[in-house]
Design a protein around this motif. Structure first.
Motif, short mmCIF file in Angstrom:
data_model
loop_
_atom_site.label_atom_id
_atom_site.label_comp_id
_atom_site.label_asym_id
_atom_site.label_seq_id
_atom_site.Cartn_x
_atom_site.Cartn_y
_atom_site.Cartn_z
N TRP A 100 -17.36 -6.79 -15.48
CA TRP A 100 -16.19 -7.75 -15.05
C TRP A 100 -15.09 -6.87 -14.55
CZ3 TRP A 100 -14.84 -10.62 -20.21
CH2 TRP A 100 -16.26 -11.31 -20.51
N PHE A 101 -14.90 -5.61 -14.89
CA PHE A 101 -13.99 -4.59 -14.20
C PHE A 101 -14.35 -4.29 -12.97
CE2 PHE A 101 -11.71 -0.54 -13.94
CZ PHE A 101 -10.50 -0.73 -14.26
N LEU A 102 -15.52 -4.01 -12.55
CA LEU A 102 -15.83 -3.86 -11.24
C LEU A 102 -16.02 -5.22 -10.29
CD1 LEU A 102 -18.69 -1.08 -11.54
CD2 LEU A 102 -16.22 -0.83 -10.87
N ASP A 103 -16.69 -6.21 -10.84
CA ASP A 103 -16.81 -7.33 -10.07
C ASP A 103 -15.60 -8.11 -9.87
OD1 ASP A 103 -19.43 -9.68 -9.67
OD2 ASP A 103 -17.36 -10.17 -9.76
N PHE A 104 -14.89 -8.32 -10.93
CA PHE A 104 -13.79 -9.12 -10.63
C PHE A 104 -12.49 -8.53 -10.81
CE2 PHE A 104 -10.09 -11.45 -12.77
CZ PHE A 104 -9.83 -12.48 -11.88
N VAL A 105 -11.96 -7.67 -11.73
CA VAL A 105 -10.95 -6.85 -11.47
C VAL A 105 -10.61 -5.92 -10.27
CG1 VAL A 105 -9.25 -5.12 -12.40
CG2 VAL A 105 -10.49 -6.78 -13.76
N HIS A 106 -11.66 -5.54 -9.67
CA HIS A 106 -11.55 -4.56 -8.40
C HIS A 106 -12.15 -5.07 -7.00
CE1 HIS A 106 -9.58 -0.87 -9.66
NE2 HIS A 106 -10.02 -1.14 -10.91
N GLY A 107 -13.41 -5.76 -7.53
CA GLY A 107 -14.14 -6.41 -6.31
C GLY A 107 -13.56 -7.89 -5.95
N ARG A 108 -13.02 -8.65 -6.61
CA ARG A 108 -12.40 -9.63 -6.34
C ARG A 108 -10.91 -9.90 -6.32
NH1 ARG A 108 -16.62 -13.80 -6.33
NH2 ARG A 108 -18.37 -13.14 -7.38
N VAL A 109 -10.14 -9.03 -6.96
CA VAL A 109 -8.90 -8.77 -6.99
C VAL A 109 -7.95 -7.83 -6.28
CG1 VAL A 109 -6.72 -9.09 -8.35
CG2 VAL A 109 -8.75 -10.50 -9.05
N MET A 110 -8.37 -6.55 -6.78
CA MET A 110 -7.55 -5.25 -6.26
C MET A 110 -7.83 -5.13 -4.84
SD MET A 110 -5.48 -4.87 -8.70
CE MET A 110 -4.58 -3.37 -8.39
N ALA A 111 -9.33 -5.35 -4.54
CA ALA A 111 -9.91 -4.88 -3.08
C ALA A 111 -9.41 -6.13 -2.21
CB ALA A 111 -11.29 -4.72 -3.26
N ARG A 112 -9.03 -7.02 -2.44
CA ARG A 112 -8.46 -8.18 -1.52
C ARG A 112 -7.50 -7.78 -0.67
NH1 ARG A 112 -8.88 -13.67 -2.68
NH2 ARG A 112 -6.80 -14.08 -1.90
N GLY A 113 -7.59 -8.27 0.72
CA GLY A 113 -6.87 -8.05 1.87
C GLY A 113 -5.27 -8.52 1.42
N GLY A 114 -4.49 -8.37 2.48
CA GLY A 114 -3.13 -9.25 2.19
C GLY A 114 -1.92 -8.17 1.79
N LEU A 115 -2.51 -7.50 0.71
CA LEU A 115 -1.48 -6.32 0.32
C LEU A 115 -2.11 -4.84 0.47
CD1 LEU A 115 -0.07 -7.59 -3.31
CD2 LEU A 115 1.10 -7.22 -1.10
N ARG A 116 -1.27 -3.93 1.01
CA ARG A 116 -1.53 -2.53 0.93
C ARG A 116 -2.03 -1.99 -0.25
NH1 ARG A 116 3.33 0.20 4.03
NH2 ARG A 116 4.40 -0.89 2.31
N LEU A 117 -2.92 -1.25 -0.61
CA LEU A 117 -3.43 -0.39 -1.64
C LEU A 117 -2.33 -0.10 -2.27
CD1 LEU A 117 -6.97 0.99 -1.19
CD2 LEU A 117 -6.28 -1.20 -1.59
N ARG A 118 -1.18 0.57 -1.80
CA ARG A 118 -0.13 1.29 -2.42
C ARG A 118 0.86 0.36 -2.96
NH1 ARG A 118 4.65 1.98 0.00
NH2 ARG A 118 4.90 4.16 -0.72
#
Length: 309
Positions: free
Chosen positions: A220-238
């Motif tokens: 879930w951490f890789l698929d949802f948290v990072h793959g589907r949420v944190m890696a989304r566009g719209g906001l810069r990573l910082r």
């Protein structure tokens, strides 16, 4: 009368449990702190003083639980981080919508980002709506990404409640909303790429630690948290890491907060900006939580050679 006895027994058990908890806390205060976990505990119990706390210096390979190795990663600057951040944003952007918005060129102002993340984290719908109303329409979809990220940090019930308040006033045109669709395997691969970009060397040990808690938690951490949420566009990573810091501040999750502070600095957030974020969080989480977070920052700087920025 039987009911009164049950109530009295329950009250006595609660008092006994509270007394036992207090004794254990007192015992832990007196124990030496040689690991990262104990160092964080001593910091929390010691009030976050920048001069007190831990005997751990970040070089103990025999640390029993390896939290210092797993959650607090290397200090080497990564020159490719900025480029990777732009690539992830570009891959996730939506082109040709009705407003013809180039999302990769948009970002929220620093103070607005902190306010939006903070009010979302504590569930202040009225303040979040007020922020949306002051934003230009093209920035409201960017602001929605802060809410989407909050599902990871504060949960769906809080986010859907705030989302309902925003939808009721029709503040975000449907054509502006960034909608993504990834197959599960694609999301996991994307999540791993994002995870490695943000946290750098050492992610394998973090993944092993998560998997030791539960194999599905790691997935879930890789698929949802990072793959589907944190890696989304719209906001810069910082900007996502700034939001993560704000949302973690009041939740007594010191190792996770420390990881996001480190990640933010890897992505170019300066020490002065981190201090400003922590200072502003008093509005949302209170003075005591700010004091503890400042103590954590001092602990990180002493033991892990954070760049002063």
């Amino acid at each position: 009368r039987a009911r009164e006895r049950r109530v009295a027994v329950a009250a006595r058990r609660r008092r006994d449990a509270a007394a036992l908890h207090a004794r254990r806390r007192a015992q832990r205060r007196q124990q030496p702190t040689s690991t990262w976990r104990d160092g964080i505990l001593a910091w929390l119990q010691g009030g976050g003083s920048s001069s007190g706390g831990s005997d751990y210096h970040g070089d103990d390979d025999d640390d029993d639980d390896e939290i210092g190795d797993d959650w607090i990663l290397d200090d080497e600057p990564d020159e490719e981080v900025a480029q990777a951040s732009e690539t992830l944003s570009e891959e996730s952007s939506v082109e040709g919508d009705a407003y013809d918005v180039d999302r990769t060129q948009l970002s929220l102002e620093f103070e607005t980002l902190i306010e939006l993340a903070g009010h979302t984290a504590v569930g202040n719908s009225a303040e979040v709506v007020a922020i949306f109303e002051t934003l230009p329409v093209e920035l409201r979809a960017i602001a929605m990404e802060v809410l989407m990220q909050a599902t990871v940090f504060v949960g769906f019930p809080r986010v859907t409640t705030i989302g309902q308040a925003i939808a009721a006033k029709e503040l975000v045109p449907v054509d502006l909303i960034l909608e993504e669709s990834n197959a599960s395997g694609q999301a996991a691969n994307r999540g791993l790429d994002h995870f490695e970009t943000v946290y750098g060397p050492g992610v394998r040990k973090m993944r092993l630690k998560l998997e030791s808690y539960h194999p599905d938690l790691h997935k879930w951490f890789l698929d949802f948290v990072h793959g589907r949420v944190m890696a989304r566009g719209g906001l810069r990573l910082r900007d996502r890491e700034i939001c993560a810091i704000v949302m973690c501040m009041g939740q007594d999750t010191a190792p996770v907060l420390a990881a996001h502070i480190r990640a933010a600095m890897r992505l170019g957030v300066t020490r002065q900006e981190i201090l400003r974020v922590l200072e502003r969080c008093e509005e949302f989480w209170g003075e005591e939580q700010v004091r503890l977070a400042l103590g954590l920052l001092g602990l990180l700087e002493r033991n892990f050679n954070l760049s002063p920025g």
